[in-house]
Each structure stands twice: as structure tokens, then as C-alpha cells.
Design a protein around this motif. Structure first.
Motif, PDB file in Angstrom:
ATOM      1  N   LEU A 243      37.225  29.326  43.012  1.00  0.00           N
ATOM      2  CA  LEU A 243      36.452  30.518  42.440  1.00  0.00           C
ATOM      3  C   LEU A 243      35.554  30.552  41.450  1.00  0.00           C
ATOM      4  CD1 LEU A 243      36.663  33.688  43.255  1.00  0.00           C
ATOM      5  CD2 LEU A 243      38.801  33.963  41.729  1.00  0.00           C
TER       6      LEU A 243
ATOM      7  N   ARG B  80      31.635  31.225  41.412  1.00  0.00           N
ATOM      8  CA  ARG B  80      31.149  32.152  40.358  1.00  0.00           C
ATOM      9  C   ARG B  80      30.001  31.603  39.919  1.00  0.00           C
ATOM     10  NH1 ARG B  80      36.901  35.086  38.781  1.00  0.00           N
ATOM     11  NH2 ARG B  80      36.621  36.678  40.295  1.00  0.00           N
TER      12      ARG B  80
ATOM     13  N   PRO C 125      38.084  44.164  43.780  1.00  0.00           N
ATOM     14  CA  PRO C 125      38.795  42.805  43.632  1.00  0.00           C
ATOM     15  C   PRO C 125      39.459  42.607  45.279  1.00  0.00           C
ATOM     16  CG  PRO C 125      39.228  43.731  41.734  1.00  0.00           C
ATOM     17  CD  PRO C 125      38.386  44.828  42.556  1.00  0.00           C
TER      18      PRO C 125
ATOM     19  N   SER D 270      33.874  40.568  40.507  1.00  0.00           N
ATOM     20  CA  SER D 270      34.900  41.845  40.920  1.00  0.00           C
ATOM     21  C   SER D 270      34.942  42.591  39.778  1.00  0.00           C
ATOM     22  CB  SER D 270      36.181  41.097  40.839  1.00  0.00           C
ATOM     23  OG  SER D 270      36.236  39.910  41.818  1.00  0.00           O
TER      24      SER D 270
ATOM     25  N   GLN E  93      31.885  41.233  34.216  1.00  0.00           N
ATOM     26  CA  GLN E  93      31.753  39.888  34.952  1.00  0.00           C
ATOM     27  C   GLN E  93      30.201  40.033  35.315  1.00  0.00           C
ATOM     28  OE1 GLN E  93      33.686  39.146  38.564  1.00  0.00           O
ATOM     29  NE2 GLN E  93      32.765  36.939  38.583  1.00  0.00           N
TER      30      GLN E  93
ATOM     31  N   HIS F 215      47.728  44.234  42.029  1.00  0.00           N
ATOM     32  CA  HIS F 215      46.120  44.051  42.421  1.00  0.00           C
ATOM     33  C   HIS F 215      45.563  45.662  42.378  1.00  0.00           C
ATOM     34  CE1 HIS F 215      42.702  43.481  44.833  1.00  0.00           C
ATOM     35  NE2 HIS F 215      42.994  42.245  44.694  1.00  0.00           N
TER      36      HIS F 215
ATOM     37  N   TRP G  54      44.941  36.649  40.769  1.00  0.00           N
ATOM     38  CA  TRP G  54      44.066  35.488  41.031  1.00  0.00           C
ATOM     39  C   TRP G  54      42.543  35.829  40.763  1.00  0.00           C
ATOM     40  CZ3 TRP G  54      40.292  35.407  44.794  1.00  0.00           C
ATOM     41  CH2 TRP G  54      40.242  36.482  45.721  1.00  0.00           C
ATOM     42  N   TRP G  55      42.117  36.989  41.213  1.00  0.00           N
ATOM     43  CA  TRP G  55      40.757  37.450  41.391  1.00  0.00           C
ATOM     44  C   TRP G  55      39.994  37.789  39.950  1.00  0.00           C
ATOM     45  CZ3 TRP G  55      39.809  41.580  38.744  1.00  0.00           C
ATOM     46  CH2 TRP G  55      40.910  42.325  38.373  1.00  0.00           C
ATOM     47  N   ASP G  56      40.851  37.831  39.110  1.00  0.00           N
ATOM     48  CA  ASP G  56      40.372  38.294  37.581  1.00  0.00           C
ATOM     49  C   ASP G  56      39.474  37.400  36.825  1.00  0.00           C
ATOM     50  OD1 ASP G  56      40.100  39.625  35.319  1.00  0.00           O
ATOM     51  OD2 ASP G  56      42.190  39.957  34.952  1.00  0.00           O
ATOM     52  N   PRO G  57      38.523  37.555  36.574  1.00  0.00           N
ATOM     53  CA  PRO G  57      37.450  36.755  35.982  1.00  0.00           C
ATOM     54  C   PRO G  57      38.176  36.216  34.441  1.00  0.00           C
ATOM     55  CG  PRO G  57      36.101  38.782  36.621  1.00  0.00           C
ATOM     56  CD  PRO G  57      37.610  39.033  36.918  1.00  0.00           C
ATOM     57  N   GLN G  58      38.924  37.145  34.076  1.00  0.00           N
ATOM     58  CA  GLN G  58      39.618  36.913  32.590  1.00  0.00           C
ATOM     59  C   GLN G  58      40.951  36.213  32.874  1.00  0.00           C
ATOM     60  OE1 GLN G  58      39.588  40.842  30.765  1.00  0.00           O
ATOM     61  NE2 GLN G  58      37.418  40.722  30.359  1.00  0.00           N
TER      62      GLN G  58
END
Lengths: 289, 289
Positions: free
Chosen positions: A122, A126, A154, A164, A168, B153, B191-195
Motif C-alpha cells: 500500500l 501511494r 476507505p 483514503s 492524505q 472500519h 490497515w487502510w489508514d495512511p497514519q
């Protein structure tokens, strides 16, 4: 008798997906709506020259072109082809914006793309989004087009869009001139974000709100979650706080309603536009002061 | 012949939802798994006293109790009833943790709840979550129980859980003693969270990782998105980076696999536990160093 239509409402063509370009322009204008956001496929179906003349004849403002992106592939022929296709989309955007009524905006909405088949990287995906925007930024600047990075909810993070959150999108945009790279602020995708109001304010400060789009969120989600968008007011999104946050940044341009919904697509497009205008007047307009 | 089972694997009972408590304990222990996370309903089906004896007899470590929460209602009888029910869940958690094998942990997982019917006030709902945890924190402290706020989520943000990111969970937890209020780190939800990597590190620094849970994300999502969880390795989540981030914080306790999936639920629970152990060994264990 038609209700008052908000002068800042723009119909995103996806809301009436099965209308061809001529129909979409006609029903939008006949409803008293002043703006439209177009999609590439129906434009290219008639060809850009014809589409451009039809748009001018409609008297509508052009608000966005949808869409470019799909930037997550590793280097290779497919990635090159995607970038070239984005260059064509940039040209289309500039041409259509010039053909729309006064107040049209040259904004190309970008959906970053999902993880490449078989990949779990991922972070790498990005990074490739940022690289692609870097490659396209000179083209966009030369054409006078703003690239609007659209964070998607997301739940689309693996298969459609690795961007997402609005934060970002702004982090990616930060490397570029705000006239060239901004963000699409779409209520459906960002309403849930605990940081959303701060990030809208930040987007405003940084000059990055390329477009504000509205539609609603409601559960249960349909089997195809892509089609889970609703008329403003039919779901749980608080359009008051989000719209006030956008207005507070000084954003004063058109606002699109973009709805993907199989039930709505199955209806008469003229009726859908009428209903969209009505829901916008009831739900969004009160906060546009 | 069974493969090597990771000593840190714990089976969350939801993974074998249709097994009663006796069956769940038996198939877990017989597979060579050392830990189990329980759900309130099957425990209460046999009664806490019986459940406690069964757990002790199984020789398994008790890793979490699922679940409390549902904190978003405005003040009134229903909210009072929900808080009282959480107090019972806290007592159950303490009792079960004391009955499990050495190394058991008294962790109650909290799912915050969605927007109340007809409400669009997400910010208010989130404040009520913080208030409820404030009310319960003394009970939890007295019982020696850690409340684990679980961000879900964002696709569950309206109907199940208004806590949508690990950062948000940590912001809520920050008002309380880390021994009393922590967060559940579940790969499926974050899992998707940029942070995400930064927030896992922060959770570690702040002593807030109450439990680490793993399962995978794959599209297309099934019609009921609640059931879209998969064996680790069957989807797109990068268990390497997430697990390494958790390990880097010093987290050295058990790791649960919690899968909601109608196809998996339809299978023999012994086979599901075997397959879970296998997927854990292949996907998570290599990063537990």
C-alpha cells in the motif's frame, strides 16, 4: 411549476449515468440547473469537438471532468498508457472548461487507483500516485487545469483508490502549486473522518478545494457498495457542519451532486435532476450563506 | 499430524461463531492453540460460573472478552441499561481472566455504537462515547480490567461504531490511565489508514495496545459487509509492516484471529481452528521476532 433551483448546484453526469450527453445537458438545463460535471466516456462517445459545441449551446457552466487517475501500477507499458490517457483527459478538461458558460472551472477529478493485482504494498502504491501527479503537473499547469485528488472512502482502499482521507490527499498535493493540484471534497467519502473539519479548514488555507461534491450515506449498504450513494438528506451525513466548513474557507464556486445508485439510475433523468435540485435546496442551500 | 501452532495465537470465539462454549474450548485446546477470546453470549448461555470452570479446565489462556460498548445513546433509560450491562461485562472479564491459564489478560473489547436512530450528530455521538468510558473507568479500575476501545472500519461509522481510526481511539483513551483504557488494534479495521504505522507506534508509547487482532481484507465485499473478514494471507493486508510495528512497541502478548465470515462459520470448527493456526503461522509468525 418547478421549485427554486440553487444557482450553485451542478449535476454530475454520473447521477444520470444512462443519459447520453445530449440528454444530460438538456434535462439539466431544462430543470433550471446552471452547471454540469461531465464524464469522459459520454464525451468521447460523440467526440470532443461535438461535445464542446453541445456544451456551449446548453449554456451550462462546466464544473469538473471525471475522471483521470489510476496511478498505482508499477513502471511499464500499462502505466505509460495510463499517464498518456491522463494527458488527454487534461486536454479535454481545458477544452470543455473554455466552452462552458462564464464561471466554468477546469478541474479534472483523479481517482488514484487500487492495489495492483497480487500486491500488498500500500505504501508503494501511494508513492506511485505522488510520482504520477508529479509527471502530469507540468501538463496540467500548461493547460490551466487543476488536478483534483479525490480521497475515496476507505472501503475502496484496496480496489479503487489508495488515497483514503482528505488529509492524505492534501499531503500529496502539498508538493505542488495549488492552482495545479488540489483535492475533491466529497461528503460521501469523508463524512466519517474524525479530522474532517480540520482538514477542510486546512484545504481552504492551502487553497486546495478544487471541487465540493455532495451526496448522502445510508446503511445497510447495497450488495455493490459502489452504488451506495443517496440524495442529500436521505441518509445520515450532517451537511450543515461539512458545508459550513467549506463555506468558511471562502469556497464560492459550484457544488456538484454525484450519486451512484442503481435505483436512481433506473429512473427518468429529468425526474432525477428535479429531485436532486429539490434535495440540494432543502439540505445544502441553507448553509450557503 | 498437525503443523506447529504459534504459542502466541489466540482464537477469538467469533471465528467459530456456531460452536457453543464447550466445543469452542475443546477444539481450540485440541488444536494445540493456547489462548481464546470469548464472547458474552455463549458465556452467558451456560452461566458465568459454569463458563469459568470450563475455561479453567480447558487450560487455555483467556485473552479478551467481547464485547461491551454501545455508548452513543443520549441520556435516558436505554443508556443507563447499556452502562449497567457494561458493568456486568467488566465483572465477567475479571472473573474469566482469573480463571484462565497463567498469562491470561483482563481485556474487555468495546464497540462504541453507531449514530442513534434518526441522528446525524456524529460529533455528539463521539462525545457520548468518551462520557460513557469516563463513567465506566472506575469500575474497570476496581476490577483490574482494561477497556479496549476498538476503532471499526469507517464503513461501519454510521451503524456500528463512531470510532473509526486508531488515532481517534487513542485521543479518547488519553483522558484515562493506560492500565484502564487502551485500544484494540485490529488489522481489518485499520490497515487502510495512511497514519496507521505512526498511530501503532503512538499506541505503544502511550501504553495503550490492549490487544492485537488479525484477519484479512479482500474485495469484492460480500452483501453483508460485516462478514467480509478472511484468514490472514487470503487478502491484501500487509501483515509484515503492521505486525512489525506492533512488535516494535514491545507488545509481547497473545494475538487473536477474529474472522466474521459466513463461509467459514459454515465449516467444522475444528477444521477452522486448524486452518486459522496454519494461516497465522504462515502470515503473522514470521514477523514476531
Amino acid at each position: 411549476m418547478s421549485a427554486v433551483v440553487d444557482p450553485r448546484l451542478s449535476i454530475n453526469q454520473a447521477t444520470i449515468k444512462y443519459a447520453d450527453l445530449a440528454t444530460a445537458l438538456r434535462v439539466t438545463a431544462e430543470a433550471g440547473v446552471q452547471g454540469i460535471g461531465l464524464w469522459r466516456e459520454p464525451v468521447n462517445e460523440v467526440g470532443l469537438d461535438v461535445a464542446t459545441r453541445m456544451l456551449t449551446d446548453s449554456g451550462l457552466r462546466f464544473t469538473t471532468h471525471c475522471r483521470g487517475g489510476f496511478f498505482t501500477l508499477p513502471d511499464g507499458l500499462e502505466r505509460r498508457a495510463a499517464l498518456d490517457d491522463n494527458r488527454r483527459a487534461i486536454e479535454e478538461t481545458a477544452t470543455l472548461a473554455a466552452a462552458g458558460a462564464e464561471g466554468s472551472t477546469a478541474v479534472l477529478v483523479l481517482v488514484a487507483g487500487g492495489l495492483p493485482e497480487g500486491s500488498r504494498d500500500l505504501i508503494g502504491a501511494r508513492e506511485r500516485v505522488r510520482d504520477a501527479i508529479g509527471e502530469l503537473s507540468a501538463d496540467a499547469a500548461a493547460a490551466g487545469v487543476t488536478l483534483a485528488i479525490e480521497p475515496l472512502h476507505p472501503m475502496f482502499g484496496s480496489d479503487r483508490c489508495v488515497v483514503s482521507t482528505l488529509g492524505q490527499a492534501l499531503d500529496i498535493a502539498a508538493d505542488f502549486d495549488p492552482a495545479v493540484v488540489g483535492a475533491a471534497v466529497d461528503t460521501f467519502h469523508i463524512w466519517w473522518d474524525p479530522q474532517v473539519l480540520d482538514q477542510i479548514a486546512r484545504a481552504g488555507r492551502e487553497g486546495r478545494i478544487a471541487t465540493y461534491q455532495v451526496c448522502d450515506w445510508k446503511t445497510p449498504l447495497p450488495a455493490d457498495v459502489l452504488l451506495s450513494r443517496h440524495y442529500p438528506g436521505d441518509g445520515v451525513i450532517d451537511f450543515a457542519s461539512l458545508t459550513q466548513a467549506v463555506v468558511a474557507t471562502g469556497y464560492d464556486r459550484d457544488i456538484e451532486v454525484e450519486i451512484f445508485n442503481a435505483d436512481i439510475w433506473a429512473q427518468d433523468p429529468a425526474e432525477v435532476v428535479r429531485r436532486t435540485a429539490e434535495s440540494f435546496t432543502a439540505t445544502v442551500s441553507p448553509h450557503l450563506v
